[in-house]
Design a protein around this motif. Sequence first.
Motif, mmCIF file in Angstrom:
data_model
loop_
_atom_site.group_PDB
_atom_site.id
_atom_site.type_symbol
_atom_site.label_atom_id
_atom_site.label_comp_id
_atom_site.label_asym_id
_atom_site.label_seq_id
_atom_site.Cartn_x
_atom_site.Cartn_y
_atom_site.Cartn_z
ATOM 1 N N LEU A 1 -37.951 142.998 141.420
ATOM 2 C CA LEU A 1 -36.652 143.424 140.685
ATOM 3 C C LEU A 1 -36.550 145.429 140.067
ATOM 4 O O LEU A 1 -38.389 144.928 138.975
ATOM 5 C CB LEU A 1 -35.631 142.556 139.931
ATOM 6 C CG LEU A 1 -36.102 141.206 140.515
ATOM 7 C CD1 LEU A 1 -34.680 140.123 139.754
ATOM 8 C CD2 LEU A 1 -34.428 141.829 141.747
ATOM 9 N N LYS A 2 -36.114 145.906 140.748
ATOM 10 C CA LYS A 2 -36.352 147.326 139.932
ATOM 11 C C LYS A 2 -34.872 147.994 139.036
ATOM 12 O O LYS A 2 -34.107 147.296 140.109
ATOM 13 C CB LYS A 2 -37.041 148.388 141.025
ATOM 14 C CG LYS A 2 -38.254 148.062 141.267
ATOM 15 C CD LYS A 2 -38.483 149.097 142.544
ATOM 16 C CE LYS A 2 -38.737 150.835 141.653
ATOM 17 N NZ LYS A 2 -39.346 151.307 142.310
ATOM 18 N N PRO A 3 -34.851 148.781 137.883
ATOM 19 C CA PRO A 3 -33.730 149.207 137.486
ATOM 20 C C PRO A 3 -32.855 149.916 138.133
ATOM 21 O O PRO A 3 -33.472 150.985 139.171
ATOM 22 C CB PRO A 3 -34.251 149.394 136.407
ATOM 23 C CG PRO A 3 -35.500 149.777 136.084
ATOM 24 C CD PRO A 3 -36.028 149.515 137.346
ATOM 25 N N ARG A 4 -31.193 150.051 138.670
ATOM 26 C CA ARG A 4 -30.808 151.136 139.131
ATOM 27 C C ARG A 4 -30.255 150.736 138.322
ATOM 28 O O ARG A 4 -29.162 150.332 137.408
ATOM 29 C CB ARG A 4 -30.605 150.107 140.952
ATOM 30 C CG ARG A 4 -31.664 149.938 141.857
ATOM 31 C CD ARG A 4 -31.882 151.148 142.357
ATOM 32 N NE ARG A 4 -33.250 150.911 143.137
ATOM 33 C CZ ARG A 4 -34.413 150.004 143.197
ATOM 34 N NH1 ARG A 4 -34.753 150.592 142.288
ATOM 35 N NH2 ARG A 4 -35.253 149.877 143.698
ATOM 36 N N LEU A 5 -28.998 152.218 138.907
ATOM 37 C CA LEU A 5 -27.640 152.647 138.165
ATOM 38 C C LEU A 5 -26.946 152.801 139.286
ATOM 39 O O LEU A 5 -26.871 153.714 140.199
ATOM 40 C CB LEU A 5 -27.958 153.889 137.262
ATOM 41 C CG LEU A 5 -29.089 153.698 135.770
ATOM 42 C CD1 LEU A 5 -30.578 153.884 136.678
ATOM 43 C CD2 LEU A 5 -28.218 154.889 135.300
ATOM 44 N N PHE A 6 -25.527 152.130 138.154
ATOM 45 C CA PHE A 6 -24.120 152.097 139.516
ATOM 46 C C PHE A 6 -23.164 152.957 138.664
ATOM 47 O O PHE A 6 -22.764 152.317 137.545
ATOM 48 C CB PHE A 6 -23.760 150.530 139.888
ATOM 49 C CG PHE A 6 -24.788 150.599 141.088
ATOM 50 C CD1 PHE A 6 -25.336 149.874 142.256
ATOM 51 C CD2 PHE A 6 -26.509 149.479 139.862
ATOM 52 C CE1 PHE A 6 -25.806 149.854 143.045
ATOM 53 C CE2 PHE A 6 -27.273 149.185 141.382
ATOM 54 C CZ PHE A 6 -27.263 149.155 142.356
ATOM 55 N N ILE A 7 -22.294 153.211 139.474
ATOM 56 C CA ILE A 7 -21.258 154.201 138.976
ATOM 57 C C ILE A 7 -19.810 153.088 139.255
ATOM 58 O O ILE A 7 -19.649 152.618 140.787
ATOM 59 C CB ILE A 7 -20.648 155.527 139.271
ATOM 60 C CG1 ILE A 7 -21.301 156.314 138.548
ATOM 61 C CG2 ILE A 7 -19.346 155.531 139.206
ATOM 62 C CD1 ILE A 7 -21.450 157.866 139.340
ATOM 63 N N VAL A 8 -19.510 152.036 138.252
ATOM 64 C CA VAL A 8 -18.620 150.977 138.834
ATOM 65 C C VAL A 8 -17.071 151.420 137.474
ATOM 66 O O VAL A 8 -16.808 151.923 136.612
ATOM 67 C CB VAL A 8 -18.851 149.899 137.824
ATOM 68 C CG1 VAL A 8 -17.312 148.522 137.541
ATOM 69 C CG2 VAL A 8 -20.117 149.563 138.631
ATOM 70 N N PRO A 9 -16.061 151.956 138.647
ATOM 71 C CA PRO A 9 -14.607 151.961 137.477
ATOM 72 C C PRO A 9 -13.989 151.220 136.888
ATOM 73 O O PRO A 9 -14.443 150.155 137.121
ATOM 74 C CB PRO A 9 -14.644 152.176 139.489
ATOM 75 C CG PRO A 9 -15.513 152.304 140.533
ATOM 76 C CD PRO A 9 -16.240 151.524 139.941
ATOM 77 N N ARG A 10 -12.858 151.694 136.127
ATOM 78 C CA ARG A 10 -12.550 150.628 135.533
ATOM 79 C C ARG A 10 -11.873 149.380 135.848
ATOM 80 O O ARG A 10 -11.614 148.544 135.722
ATOM 81 C CB ARG A 10 -11.603 151.118 134.064
ATOM 82 C CG ARG A 10 -10.821 152.404 134.589
ATOM 83 C CD ARG A 10 -10.082 152.962 133.189
ATOM 84 N NE ARG A 10 -9.236 152.228 132.268
ATOM 85 C CZ ARG A 10 -8.726 151.901 131.210
ATOM 86 N NH1 ARG A 10 -9.446 153.402 130.907
ATOM 87 N NH2 ARG A 10 -8.927 151.349 131.058
ATOM 88 N N ASP A 11 -11.553 150.017 137.305
ATOM 89 C CA ASP A 11 -10.129 149.363 137.751
ATOM 90 C C ASP A 11 -10.836 148.503 139.017
ATOM 91 O O ASP A 11 -10.482 147.754 139.612
ATOM 92 C CB ASP A 11 -9.219 149.823 138.770
ATOM 93 C CG ASP A 11 -9.862 150.601 139.403
ATOM 94 O OD1 ASP A 11 -10.673 151.356 139.778
ATOM 95 O OD2 ASP A 11 -8.714 151.773 139.649
#
Length: 376
Positions: free
Chosen positions: A170-180
Motif C-alpha cells: 500500500l502506497k499513499p495517494r492524495l485525492f480531491i474530495v468535493p464537500r458534497d
Amino acid sequence: MPTTETEEHKALRSAVSALGKRHGRTYDREQLWSEAAKLGYLGVNLPEEYGGGGGGISELSIVLEELGAAGCPLLMMVVSPAICGTVIARFGTEAQKQTWLPALADGTRTMAFGITEPDAGSNSHRITTTARKDGTDWLLTGRKVFISGVDLADATLIVGRTEDSRTGRLKPRLFIVPRDAPGFTRRQIDMELQATEKQFELTLDDVRLPADALVGDEDAGLLQLFAGLNPERIMTAAFAIGMGRYALARAIEYARDRTVWDAPIGAHQAIAHPLAQAHIDLELARLMMQKAAYLYDAGDDMGAGEAANMAKYAAGEACVRAVDQSVHTLGGNGLTREFGLASLITAARVARIAPVSREMILNYVSHQTLGLPKSY
C-alpha cells in the motif's frame, strides 16, 4: 542562505502587519480572508501563471506570522494555500491547476487537508483509509479525525492508500474530495479550545471519485505527501511565532506602564529577564523557520524536512513559554477577557501537539540526523 531579510520581504512584512493591526484581535475571519486575498497575500506562494504571487513558503510564512503577531492568525492558510496549493502546483494535472490554483489564490475557494486518523496518530504509515479502482473510478473508504475547517472548504485533499500493482504494497495517494460527494460526511468535534476554525471527524463510505480526483502520479507516493507536510510544519512554526509575538507585545506594554512601587514592573529583572528570554527564543525559532522555508523553496526537500521539523519544534516551545510568561507578567489581569491572553494558554499548546507531536520530532531528529537506533 541569506542571513538578513530582503527589502521585498521587509516590505511584505510591514504591509501585512498594517493589515493585521487594522483588524486586530476581534477580527472577522471572512472579512480578513477576503481582504488578504484581494491584496495577493493568500496566494503569494503560488505560481504567477495561475494567479499567484510567484513566491514561496518563505513569503507565505511571513504573511501568517505577521497576522498572528497582530492577533488575527488565519489558520486555514496552513492548509489551503500552503499544503493543498503547494501539492497541486507541484504534482497536479493541468486541469487541476487551472481549476484550483487561481481560486485558492484569490480566496474564492478553500481546501482542507485530511491525513490524521483515530488509530494512526502521527504514524502516516498506519493510515487505513484506502482507495480501490472500480473501472476508471476510485472508491475511497476510511475515517479521518481532527481535520480543520472542513465546513469552510469546497473540497478536502484526502490522504489514502492504494495497492501498488508491482509490489502489492500500500502506497499513499492524495485525492480531491468535493464537500458534497455522496458518502462523505463530517461530525464536528466538541473542543474546549474555542477557535474560528472548527475540528471535524470525517467518514468516507465508498466515496466514488472520478479518475482525475487523484493528484499526481500513482507512483509518486511519499514524495508528494511530504511536499505538503514540510510546508505544513513551516507554517505551523509561523503560526506559533506570531502567537508568541502577540502575547509578548501585550506583556511588554503592560510591564512598561504598570507601577506598583516606585518604578514600572518592567524595570525589575524578575519581570524583564524572562520576557527578554522569551523574545530570544522566538527570534531563534524564526531563524530556523526561515532556513526551512529557504531550503524548501530552493527544492531541497530532504534538507527542508529536517529544518522544518526543527523549526516547528523550536517555535512550539518558544510560543508556549512566551504565552506563559506573558500571562504571568499580567498576574490576575492575564486571565481576564479584557487583555485577551488567557485563551492563548490553550491555543499555544496546539503548536506542541499538531500537526506532529514534539516527541515524534525528537524521534525524527534522533534517527534521521543523529543516526541513533529506533525503539519501535
